[in-house]
Design a protein around this motif. Structure first.
Motif, PDB file in Angstrom:
ATOM      1  N   GLU A  80       0.753  -1.220  -0.005  1.00 21.70           N
ATOM      2  CA  GLU A  80       0.126   0.041   0.092  1.00 21.70           C
ATOM      3  C   GLU A  80       0.994   1.239  -0.047  1.00 21.70           C
ATOM      4  OE1 GLU A  80      -3.674   1.802   0.175  1.00 21.70           O
ATOM      5  OE2 GLU A  80      -3.191   0.035  -0.365  1.00 21.70           O
ATOM      6  N   VAL A  81       2.175   1.095   0.599  1.00 17.86           N
ATOM      7  CA  VAL A  81       2.993   2.165   0.573  1.00 17.86           C
ATOM      8  C   VAL A  81       3.391   2.844  -0.746  1.00 17.86           C
ATOM      9  CG1 VAL A  81       5.337   2.981   1.768  1.00 17.86           C
ATOM     10  CG2 VAL A  81       3.683   1.582   3.284  1.00 17.86           C
ATOM     11  N   TRP A  82       3.657   1.476  -1.634  1.00 17.81           N
ATOM     12  CA  TRP A  82       3.937   2.073  -2.752  1.00 17.81           C
ATOM     13  C   TRP A  82       2.980   2.095  -4.019  1.00 17.81           C
ATOM     14  CZ3 TRP A  82       8.889   3.146  -2.366  1.00 17.81           C
ATOM     15  CH2 TRP A  82       9.700   2.642  -1.124  1.00 17.81           C
ATOM     16  N   LYS A  83       1.916   2.321  -3.465  1.00 15.22           N
ATOM     17  CA  LYS A  83       0.617   2.113  -4.743  1.00 15.22           C
ATOM     18  C   LYS A  83       0.475   3.687  -5.566  1.00 15.22           C
ATOM     19  CE  LYS A  83      -3.130   4.467  -1.703  1.00 15.22           C
ATOM     20  NZ  LYS A  83      -4.502   3.902  -1.450  1.00 15.22           N
ATOM     21  N   GLU A  84       0.997   4.622  -4.900  1.00 14.07           N
ATOM     22  CA  GLU A  84       0.670   5.820  -5.615  1.00 14.07           C
ATOM     23  C   GLU A  84       2.050   6.090  -6.914  1.00 14.07           C
ATOM     24  OE1 GLU A  84      -1.080   8.485  -5.193  1.00 14.07           O
ATOM     25  OE2 GLU A  84      -2.164   7.586  -3.427  1.00 14.07           O
ATOM     26  N   SER A  91       0.785   3.722 -14.596  1.00 13.06           N
ATOM     27  CA  SER A  91       1.576   3.144 -13.686  1.00 13.06           C
ATOM     28  C   SER A  91       2.870   2.734 -14.004  1.00 13.06           C
ATOM     29  CB  SER A  91       0.603   2.120 -12.711  1.00 13.06           C
ATOM     30  OG  SER A  91       1.234   1.524 -11.601  1.00 13.06           O
ATOM     31  N   LYS A  92       2.999   1.905 -14.860  1.00 17.79           N
ATOM     32  CA  LYS A  92       4.278   1.302 -15.419  1.00 17.79           C
ATOM     33  C   LYS A  92       5.241   1.967 -15.926  1.00 17.79           C
ATOM     34  CE  LYS A  92       2.270  -3.648 -15.414  1.00 17.79           C
ATOM     35  NZ  LYS A  92       2.393  -4.923 -16.041  1.00 17.79           N
ATOM     36  N   THR A  93       4.617   3.335 -16.241  1.00 17.87           N
ATOM     37  CA  THR A  93       5.809   4.386 -17.035  1.00 17.87           C
ATOM     38  C   THR A  93       6.019   5.446 -16.081  1.00 17.87           C
ATOM     39  OG1 THR A  93       4.016   5.319 -18.223  1.00 17.87           O
ATOM     40  CG2 THR A  93       4.988   3.522 -19.201  1.00 17.87           C
ATOM     41  N   HIS A  94       5.590   5.415 -14.805  1.00 17.36           N
ATOM     42  CA  HIS A  94       5.718   6.297 -13.693  1.00 17.36           C
ATOM     43  C   HIS A  94       4.922   7.789 -14.362  1.00 17.36           C
ATOM     44  CE1 HIS A  94       8.315   4.029 -11.193  1.00 17.36           C
ATOM     45  NE2 HIS A  94       8.870   3.554 -12.272  1.00 17.36           N
ATOM     46  N   GLY A  95       3.830   7.445 -14.720  1.00 15.12           N
ATOM     47  CA  GLY A  95       3.174   8.742 -15.200  1.00 15.12           C
ATOM     48  C   GLY A  95       1.842   8.786 -14.027  1.00 15.12           C
ATOM     49  N   SER A 135       3.518  15.463   1.755  1.00 14.36           N
ATOM     50  CA  SER A 135       2.284  14.421   1.816  1.00 14.36           C
ATOM     51  C   SER A 135       2.500  13.227   2.316  1.00 14.36           C
ATOM     52  CB  SER A 135       1.712  14.647   0.387  1.00 14.36           C
ATOM     53  OG  SER A 135       2.319  13.946  -0.469  1.00 14.36           O
ATOM     54  N   GLY A 136       3.820  12.540   2.408  1.00 15.40           N
ATOM     55  CA  GLY A 136       4.003  11.473   2.822  1.00 15.40           C
ATOM     56  C   GLY A 136       3.881  10.183   1.727  1.00 15.40           C
ATOM     57  N   VAL A 137       3.744  10.715   0.278  1.00 14.56           N
ATOM     58  CA  VAL A 137       3.671   9.856  -0.755  1.00 14.56           C
ATOM     59  C   VAL A 137       5.340   9.235  -1.021  1.00 14.56           C
ATOM     60  CG1 VAL A 137       3.126   9.664  -3.184  1.00 14.56           C
ATOM     61  CG2 VAL A 137       1.632  10.979  -1.584  1.00 14.56           C
ATOM     62  N   LEU A 138       6.016  10.167  -1.226  1.00 16.18           N
ATOM     63  CA  LEU A 138       7.627   9.856  -1.460  1.00 16.18           C
ATOM     64  C   LEU A 138       7.998   9.366  -0.184  1.00 16.18           C
ATOM     65  CD1 LEU A 138       9.557   9.306  -3.375  1.00 16.18           C
ATOM     66  CD2 LEU A 138      10.153  11.969  -3.415  1.00 16.18           C
ATOM     67  N   VAL A 139       8.467   8.342   0.162  1.00 11.42           N
ATOM     68  CA  VAL A 139       9.008   7.676   1.188  1.00 11.42           C
ATOM     69  C   VAL A 139      10.551   7.090   1.087  1.00 11.42           C
ATOM     70  CG1 VAL A 139       6.866   7.324   2.318  1.00 11.42           C
ATOM     71  CG2 VAL A 139       7.991   5.673   1.021  1.00 11.42           C
ATOM     72  N   THR A 140      10.989   6.829   2.140  1.00 12.38           N
ATOM     73  CA  THR A 140      12.401   6.150   2.093  1.00 12.38           C
ATOM     74  C   THR A 140      12.069   4.639   1.538  1.00 12.38           C
ATOM     75  OG1 THR A 140      12.421   5.504   4.343  1.00 12.38           O
ATOM     76  CG2 THR A 140      13.228   7.527   4.016  1.00 12.38           C
ATOM     77  N   GLY A 141      13.049   3.875   1.597  1.00 14.18           N
ATOM     78  CA  GLY A 141      13.072   2.465   1.188  1.00 14.18           C
ATOM     79  C   GLY A 141      12.626   1.573   2.242  1.00 14.18           C
ATOM     80  N   THR A 142      12.540   2.171   3.559  1.00 19.65           N
ATOM     81  CA  THR A 142      11.914   1.417   4.458  1.00 19.65           C
ATOM     82  C   THR A 142      10.332   1.871   4.843  1.00 19.65           C
ATOM     83  OG1 THR A 142      13.066   2.598   6.094  1.00 19.65           O
ATOM     84  CG2 THR A 142      14.012   0.581   5.327  1.00 19.65           C
ATOM     85  N   GLY A 143       9.985   2.794   4.070  1.00 21.31           N
ATOM     86  CA  GLY A 143       8.682   3.574   4.277  1.00 21.31           C
ATOM     87  C   GLY A 143       8.622   4.532   5.434  1.00 21.31           C
ATOM     88  N   LYS A 144       9.641   5.037   5.541  1.00 23.22           N
ATOM     89  CA  LYS A 144       9.727   6.366   6.418  1.00 23.22           C
ATOM     90  C   LYS A 144       9.340   7.491   5.877  1.00 23.22           C
ATOM     91  CE  LYS A 144      12.274   8.556  10.178  1.00 23.22           C
ATOM     92  NZ  LYS A 144      13.815   8.713  10.812  1.00 23.22           N
ATOM     93  N   LYS A 154      11.111  -1.332  -9.547  1.00 23.47           N
ATOM     94  CA  LYS A 154      10.121  -0.333 -10.179  1.00 23.47           C
ATOM     95  C   LYS A 154       9.647   0.622  -9.006  1.00 23.47           C
ATOM     96  CE  LYS A 154      10.595  -2.539 -13.917  1.00 23.47           C
ATOM     97  NZ  LYS A 154      11.541  -2.336 -15.126  1.00 23.47           N
ATOM     98  N   LYS A 155      10.730   1.076  -8.162  1.00 20.24           N
ATOM     99  CA  LYS A 155      10.312   1.837  -7.020  1.00 20.24           C
ATOM    100  C   LYS A 155      10.877   3.240  -7.158  1.00 20.24           C
ATOM    101  CE  LYS A 155       8.745  -1.368  -3.444  1.00 20.24           C
ATOM    102  NZ  LYS A 155       8.793  -2.812  -4.170  1.00 20.24           N
ATOM    103  N   VAL A 156      10.252   4.257  -6.926  1.00 22.79           N
ATOM    104  CA  VAL A 156      10.985   5.653  -6.641  1.00 22.79           C
ATOM    105  C   VAL A 156      10.807   5.817  -5.201  1.00 22.79           C
ATOM    106  CG1 VAL A 156      10.637   8.162  -7.194  1.00 22.79           C
ATOM    107  CG2 VAL A 156      10.093   6.470  -9.254  1.00 22.79           C
TER     108      VAL A 156
END
Length: 635
Positions: free
Chosen positions: A71-75, A237-241, A285-294, A331-333
């Motif tokens: 869920e953390v990576w759905k955006e 989603s798959k092209t990061h748009g 906004s808390g959408v872009l997080v660290t690799g551990t979700g922070k 495939k994570k930003v």
């Protein structure tokens, strides 16, 4: 555990009641220290209330609910730019017959032209229309008028010709082919359609894969109620748009504005912190997080972040403390943390991030550290302690040692150096005198000179009544060594190698406190012998009368080849401390003399004091050296 093993089985337990929930799936992740991502381990086995997995690498592991983690990576987040200055954008516009009633006022034209007119200098745009076929209405150009003119003349299909229908796959593929991968620009497609395809020329999965591999970002807009929403979401989603849903044509105004604002923020860094406004907003906004979700900026108003380039005032810009990273494997930003942008001492080790070599790892400076040119050099103290004396307590701490021994040693030192004798009521500790093969403090009561150099040579010089000469022979040196893996400092203190002290005493015959080595009589024999006798009896409890007593100092010849006689460092109490060089040949003995004044018998070996506090006078001398050389302590 002994031995070597290549694999291991990791097992976590959990509350089995959680399995009854539809949104719970236990999953083991390991922390990849290189990427700073939590990575799911393959082939996990769930049994009853446990989950197990075999692993060949050893790291930090954690059990999480896979649904919550995903869920953390759905955006949908755009991939970070390759630091290109400009953008190529292709507008792919549906002109099928259905657009006649979904957008009869051609709001498509208005919003597209508005976007084009606000492009930056150097940005290029192109226009592709599609129905059953696809046409390039304008190749990529930076001439805004050419794009606007091409947009203005587009019209909808009449629904009654060979090209009637919808083939979005052909429109997307045609746009994809317009890009030149040799041109260093960010590449974007805005794909607008109002219905499902009636014909598919190219497989969407292949188009998506090719676009993703070539870093082409696709925004999709679905107009009306007949769209294939799942397809449009997948493409974005798959092209990061990002996918936008326009229920009616007027919604296109809002959606194009949102895309344009995102485009503007993507290339704008209002506070010059190295992070674009687009990513800063996602962090807040808390959408872009660290690799551990922070969530680093969540809860902090963006206006506060944008006030300056260094939110935590640690001397490092926000963009130099965290980097926006795209991990192609997963495939994570996400944010890769170099140091915290909201705390000026990330690892809480007392060293600010701007000079901390290991910003994410708390450094324990056992011997303190030196800061030079905003770099931290941990102090390394070589172990110069060699056990050779009879003492079982080699690391004698004279501050906390048995008072009976301390009193005896102090009485000997003061008595032998100044011919004084103490009674039992004397406050010995207040004298601040230490003893050992290195006499660390010499007090001449009539001169009130405090000299604590931690060098066997300074102690001998003191006995020779030349205390003022000791300071002339002081030499301090700090060696700062840097490598790609570490920095370190050696802080040395002592006398010059060519000093007369070295030449006279190092490697020489044993030095006698009874007779000055220079040939002069130091104190009356009876006073000296009496004081040493009292020390010996106090230390040993032996009341035997051995006649005449003396103290012999033996100096290891290796000192003669050394330029420095001790190391300085900072202890945990932030006190300057000295670590004298001690060798196996360094000895201090209480001996019995024969009637000729020669050594007859060794009665007792004094324990060596390997560390000591440094006198205020010496500290001041050293502090001046630090200041003069632009150095400072970091402890």
């Amino acid at each position: 555990m002994e031995g070597v093993f290549d694999t291991a089985t990791i097992t976590f337990s959990f509350n089995s009641e959680l399995l009854k929930l539809d949104n719970f799936k236990p999953c083991i992740y390991y922390y990849n220290e290189d990427t700073q991502l939590l990575e799911e381990l393959p082939d996990q086995t769930i049994k009853d209330n446990t989950v197990s997995v075999n692993t060949t690498h050893f790291s930090k592991y954690i059990l999480l609910n896979k649904y919550s983690y995903d869920e953390v990576w759905k955006e949908d987040i755009r991939k970070p730019s390759e630091n290109y200055n400009n953008m190529d954008i292709v507008f792919v516009v549906d002109i099928s017959f259905s657009m006649s009633y979904n957008d009869p006022e051609y709001i498509r034209k208005t919003v597209t032209n508005g976007f084009v007119n606000n492009l930056r200098n150097g940005d290029r745009a192109a226009l592709v229309t599609f129905r059953k076929n696809a046409e390039i209405k304008q190749e990529l150009t930076d001439n805004k008028n050419d794009i606007v003119n091409a947009v203005n003349i587009l019209h909808n299909d009449d629904g009654y010709n060979d090209f009637s229908g919808t083939n979005g796959s052909l429109g997307l593929y045609t746009a994809y082919k317009l890009f030149d991968d040799k041109v260093n620009t960010d590449k974007v497609i805005i794909f607008l359609t109002d219905g499902e395809d009636t014909e598919i020329t190219y497989d969407y999965n292949n188009i998506i894969s090719q676009a993703a591999d070539n870093n082409i970002c696709i925004y999709t807009i679905g107009l009306g109620s007949s769209i294939d929403e799942n397809l449009l979401k997948m493409i974005a989603s798959k092209t990061h748009g990002k996918y936008y849903k326009s229920d009616v044509a007027t919604d296109l105004i809002t959606d194009f504005d949102a895309i344009f604002n995102e485009y503007t923020d993507y290339y704008t860094d209002s506070n010059n912190d190295g992070i674009s406004d687009y990513f800063t907003a996602l962090m807040c906004s808390g959408v872009l997080v660290t690799g551990t979700g922070k969530k680093l900026f969540q809860g902090i108003p963006m206006s506060e972040i944008q006030k300056n380039s260094d939110y935590d005032n640690d001397g490092i810009k926000n963009g130099d403390e965290v980097k926006v990273i795209f991990d192609s494997k997963h495939k994570k930003v996400y944010l890769k943390v170099i140091s915290s942008p909201v705390e000026n001492d990330t690892d809480k080790d007392g060293v600010k991030d701007n000079i901390d070599q290991n910003k994410l790892k708390k450094d324990i400076y056992e011997h303190g550290a030196v800061v030079y040119n905003n770099l931290v050099y941990p102090i390394v103290v070589p172990d110069c302690r060699k056990t050779s004396l009879d003492s079982t307590d080699w690391k004698t701490d004279f501050e906390n040692h048995d008072k009976r021994i301390t009193k005896g040693i102090l009485e000997f030192v003061v008595g032998s150096l100044s011919g004084m004798s103490f009674d039992d009521n004397t406050d010995l500790k207040s004298q601040g005198i230490y003893a050992g093969p290195v006499i660390l403090n010499n007090i001449k009561s009539e001169k009130k000179v405090d000299c604590m150099l931690g060098s066997i040579f300074s102690s001998i010089e003191g006995v020779s009544n030349n205390l003022e000469k000791v300071y002339d022979d002081i030499k301090i040196n700090i060696i700062l060594q840097s490598s790609t893996s570490q920095r370190r400092a050696f802080i040395q203190a002592g006398t010059y190698k060519n000093s007369s002290i070295y030449n006279q005493y190092a490697g020489s015959i044993p030095y006698s406190a009874f007779w000055d080595s220079c040939g002069g009589f130091t104190f009356s024999g009876s006073v000296m012998s009496n004081n040493i006798s009292k020390v010996y009896k106090t230390l040993t409890g032996d009341t035997t009368d051995y006649g005449t007593y003396d103290i012999n100092i033996l100096v290891d010849k290796r000192h003669k080849d050394e330029e420095y006689s001790s190391y300085l460092w900072i202890n945990k109490e932030k006190k300057l401390v000295e670590n004298p060089k001690i060798y196996s040949g360094d000895r201090v003995e209480i001996v019995q003399l024969n009637f000729l004044g020669s050594r007859k018998k060794s009665l007792y070996s004094l324990p060596i004091n390997t560390t000591c506090k440094v006198s205020n006078e010496y500290r001041a001398f050293f502090d001046d050296f630090m200041t003069d050389n632009n150095l400072k302590w970091c402890v």
